[in-house]
Design a protein around this motif. Sequence first.
Motif, mmCIF file in Angstrom:
data_model
loop_
_atom_site.group_PDB
_atom_site.id
_atom_site.type_symbol
_atom_site.label_atom_id
_atom_site.label_comp_id
_atom_site.label_asym_id
_atom_site.label_seq_id
_atom_site.Cartn_x
_atom_site.Cartn_y
_atom_site.Cartn_z
ATOM 1 N N ARG A 304 -16.509 -78.728 -95.023
ATOM 2 C CA ARG A 304 -17.739 -78.473 -94.009
ATOM 3 C C ARG A 304 -17.703 -78.255 -93.111
ATOM 4 N NH1 ARG A 304 -19.287 -80.998 -98.611
ATOM 5 N NH2 ARG A 304 -21.523 -81.010 -99.329
ATOM 6 N N GLU A 305 -16.301 -77.672 -92.395
ATOM 7 C CA GLU A 305 -16.069 -77.509 -90.954
ATOM 8 C C GLU A 305 -15.256 -76.301 -90.912
ATOM 9 O OE1 GLU A 305 -17.270 -79.374 -88.722
ATOM 10 O OE2 GLU A 305 -17.982 -81.041 -89.792
ATOM 11 N N ALA A 306 -15.510 -75.299 -89.895
ATOM 12 C CA ALA A 306 -14.555 -74.143 -89.722
ATOM 13 C C ALA A 306 -13.155 -74.883 -89.177
ATOM 14 C CB ALA A 306 -15.299 -73.453 -88.509
ATOM 15 N N LEU A 307 -12.130 -74.340 -89.939
ATOM 16 C CA LEU A 307 -10.864 -74.820 -89.461
ATOM 17 C C LEU A 307 -10.084 -73.843 -88.764
ATOM 18 C CD1 LEU A 307 -10.082 -76.527 -92.832
ATOM 19 C CD2 LEU A 307 -10.803 -77.424 -90.787
ATOM 20 N N GLY A 308 -9.110 -74.227 -87.839
ATOM 21 C CA GLY A 308 -8.416 -73.296 -87.002
ATOM 22 C C GLY A 308 -7.277 -74.063 -86.216
ATOM 23 N N CYS A 309 -6.391 -73.440 -85.456
ATOM 24 C CA CYS A 309 -6.319 -72.041 -85.024
ATOM 25 C C CYS A 309 -5.229 -71.599 -85.899
ATOM 26 C CB CYS A 309 -6.123 -71.837 -83.601
ATOM 27 S SG CYS A 309 -7.425 -72.650 -82.469
ATOM 28 N N GLY A 310 -5.606 -70.428 -86.799
ATOM 29 C CA GLY A 310 -4.468 -70.057 -87.943
ATOM 30 C C GLY A 310 -3.649 -69.115 -87.031
ATOM 31 N N HIS A 311 -2.219 -69.344 -87.509
ATOM 32 C CA HIS A 311 -1.287 -68.272 -87.091
ATOM 33 C C HIS A 311 -0.333 -68.393 -88.186
ATOM 34 C CE1 HIS A 311 -2.763 -66.646 -83.213
ATOM 35 N NE2 HIS A 311 -3.128 -68.171 -82.994
ATOM 36 N N TRP A 312 0.426 -67.453 -88.626
ATOM 37 C CA TRP A 312 1.143 -67.595 -89.743
ATOM 38 C C TRP A 312 2.813 -67.809 -89.309
ATOM 39 C CZ3 TRP A 312 -0.905 -67.827 -94.700
ATOM 40 C CH2 TRP A 312 -2.111 -67.707 -94.859
ATOM 41 N N TYR A 313 3.625 -68.403 -90.035
ATOM 42 C CA TYR A 313 5.026 -68.313 -89.753
ATOM 43 C C TYR A 313 5.870 -68.681 -91.053
ATOM 44 C CZ TYR A 313 2.596 -70.376 -85.486
ATOM 45 O OH TYR A 313 1.536 -70.487 -84.389
ATOM 46 N N VAL A 314 7.194 -68.106 -91.023
ATOM 47 C CA VAL A 314 8.060 -68.104 -92.211
ATOM 48 C C VAL A 314 9.214 -68.940 -91.758
ATOM 49 C CG1 VAL A 314 9.395 -66.683 -93.634
ATOM 50 C CG2 VAL A 314 7.111 -65.921 -92.870
ATOM 51 N N TYR A 315 9.693 -69.653 -92.705
ATOM 52 C CA TYR A 315 10.740 -70.682 -92.626
ATOM 53 C C TYR A 315 11.717 -70.600 -93.701
ATOM 54 C CZ TYR A 315 7.719 -73.126 -89.057
ATOM 55 O OH TYR A 315 6.842 -73.197 -88.138
ATOM 56 N N LYS A 316 13.063 -70.793 -93.416
ATOM 57 C CA LYS A 316 13.939 -70.878 -94.681
ATOM 58 C C LYS A 316 14.809 -72.171 -94.648
ATOM 59 C CE LYS A 316 17.830 -68.942 -97.147
ATOM 60 N NZ LYS A 316 18.737 -67.738 -97.382
ATOM 61 N N LEU A 317 15.088 -72.853 -95.848
ATOM 62 C CA LEU A 317 15.446 -73.854 -95.924
ATOM 63 C C LEU A 317 16.997 -73.795 -95.969
ATOM 64 C CD1 LEU A 317 14.968 -77.149 -96.043
ATOM 65 C CD2 LEU A 317 14.883 -76.643 -98.383
ATOM 66 N N HIS A 318 17.878 -74.564 -95.411
ATOM 67 C CA HIS A 318 19.025 -74.325 -95.140
ATOM 68 C C HIS A 318 19.770 -75.862 -94.754
ATOM 69 C CE1 HIS A 318 23.214 -72.427 -94.782
ATOM 70 N NE2 HIS A 318 23.307 -73.139 -93.663
ATOM 71 N N ASP A 319 20.733 -76.281 -95.613
ATOM 72 C CA ASP A 319 21.416 -77.607 -95.342
ATOM 73 C C ASP A 319 20.555 -78.747 -95.046
ATOM 74 O OD1 ASP A 319 23.859 -76.532 -95.996
ATOM 75 O OD2 ASP A 319 24.717 -76.156 -94.092
ATOM 76 N N GLY A 320 19.242 -78.839 -95.879
ATOM 77 C CA GLY A 320 18.238 -79.951 -95.442
ATOM 78 C C GLY A 320 17.600 -79.550 -94.250
ATOM 79 N N GLU A 321 17.484 -78.479 -93.777
ATOM 80 C CA GLU A 321 16.706 -78.433 -92.412
ATOM 81 C C GLU A 321 15.738 -76.928 -92.438
ATOM 82 O OE1 GLU A 321 17.513 -77.541 -87.663
ATOM 83 O OE2 GLU A 321 19.282 -78.175 -88.979
ATOM 84 N N TRP A 322 14.651 -76.798 -92.095
ATOM 85 C CA TRP A 322 13.961 -75.687 -91.979
ATOM 86 C C TRP A 322 14.225 -74.871 -90.715
ATOM 87 C CZ3 TRP A 322 11.591 -74.068 -96.142
ATOM 88 C CH2 TRP A 322 11.264 -75.015 -97.258
ATOM 89 N N PHE A 323 14.715 -73.355 -90.853
ATOM 90 C CA PHE A 323 14.985 -72.549 -89.814
ATOM 91 C C PHE A 323 13.776 -71.531 -89.446
ATOM 92 C CE2 PHE A 323 18.945 -74.505 -90.838
ATOM 93 C CZ PHE A 323 19.645 -74.522 -89.640
ATOM 94 N N ASP A 324 13.264 -71.482 -88.159
ATOM 95 C CA ASP A 324 12.130 -70.547 -88.198
ATOM 96 C C ASP A 324 12.444 -68.997 -88.050
ATOM 97 O OD1 ASP A 324 9.794 -69.404 -87.154
ATOM 98 O OD2 ASP A 324 9.894 -70.532 -85.127
#
Length: 506
Positions: A304-324
């Motif tokens: 029931r609420e407006a949600l934000g603030c939306g920005h999109w990001y991409v990551y890759k999983l490598h050796d158990g860690e996310w890379f931006d």
Amino acid sequence: MRRRALLATLASGTALLAGCSASDPTETDTNQSTPDGTESNSTPDEVVRLDGNQLWGASIVDLETVDRTYALSPMRYRTEDGAEVRMRFDATATADSPARLIASIQNTDKYPEQFDLDWFPPFGRSTSEPPREHHERLMGAGLRDQGSLVLAPTENHDLVDDPPEVERDADGIWRLAGETDRWLPETITLDAGEAVRGEYAVVGHPEGSGRPTGVYEFLRAGDDNDTSITVWETDAPGPDEESRFAGESVPSLAGDEGDDGDDDAGGVTWFHEADESTAAYLWPETEKTDLPAGITFQFVNHTREALGCGHWYVYKLHDGEWFDLGPYVRTADCRMVPPAGTKSWTLHAYGGGGSLPPEDGRAYPFLGGGRYAVSVGYGDESSSSAAMVELTGDPIEIVPTEDVASERDGSTVTLTNPEWSEDGEDAVTLTLTRADSAEETLIREQVMRRWHRGLRNTLAFVEEDVEEVRLRTLERYAHGPIGYDGSTRRVRVDGQAYELSASGME
């Protein structure tokens, strides 16, 4: 037409349709034109009042008869010919009466106007299209069936003398008792500033059964933002499909730990961890596909609420860690998703340096096979929502940009960017050498991003017998690999540590 008689009733204080007889302090557009062209500071009694916090979003009710929530949006729309329609739910469905909404249509022009009501829901288009899922497109205009919702005018309507009957069936759903019909006139002429108002029962098709969840659209002419009623299970607003990654444990995304450093403190709502109680989530079009591909992700807001603030990001999983993987330059604007709203974004992913046409979303070249995550800054009980996808393809190679020229002298390779000039004010030289240690690790997909093009061009010429690579380039191309505050950086790529230094930077 019973409009004048009903307005007299309204003026005497009918509770259901009570309007505001003076200017409404919550509205920003209460001045209305009079027939002689002057301005009036009062809002007509028959215009539906919308509180300030309701102007953008949805009007929402939980039904008492079945486990369903109805969300009506938008609550106000205008047309080029001066019509303004306002609407909101006024009552939910009970054992004694169906859910009801009230609406008004007003001529905001300075002159009398005739309006074709067929394209002004709820005054026209009283029957919705069949329900669709959030991510599905509307397949056709006027495709009504037994699953449609019907907006049936009641006796409290300015334009209706003989309203249809409604009844409650055995499964608790209120339905039209007879056939669907045209209950309102085809057109209406309103003087400048004049409005009419009506009440509608929100019911099902007489031959339907149950109340499927989804988006029920009432079409408007020449408008991509049709009026809609979104329906979900009140006690189970979340996704109804299980993720192929269900049960997996993944590391936290960078910057999404809680304030106390606890990974479980509410940083990210993952799709593969969502269940039927998750009211806001990021839905992936697919969770496994071959490269190249365009994968759409859709954030769904069943709160029931407006949600934000939306920005999109991409990551890759490598050796158990996310890379931006970016974007590395991010705007500070706040983007919101209203209640019952959605927001879609497409990841255009491919392995080589070609491109897919990014009609929306963002193009990400040079992605190798592996596990990726897309994150967006919308969340209900978290700061963001994320979903994973497995991309099948070959590993990528680190290759130079096409515009760089190279020459070798012994164990040193010198590269030159075509924009570089020895006398240029922003000319810099990046030098890459091997190192014994590094403070951070970059993966190939990061190196191949445009932000790191200076590092990309130097690493591409590293061979076993090359001890030093020099890149003569521009200062703006050095900021990505070096940063704005320093002149040296140590990174590890494919298990080897390197030192990148810059000379000539101010």
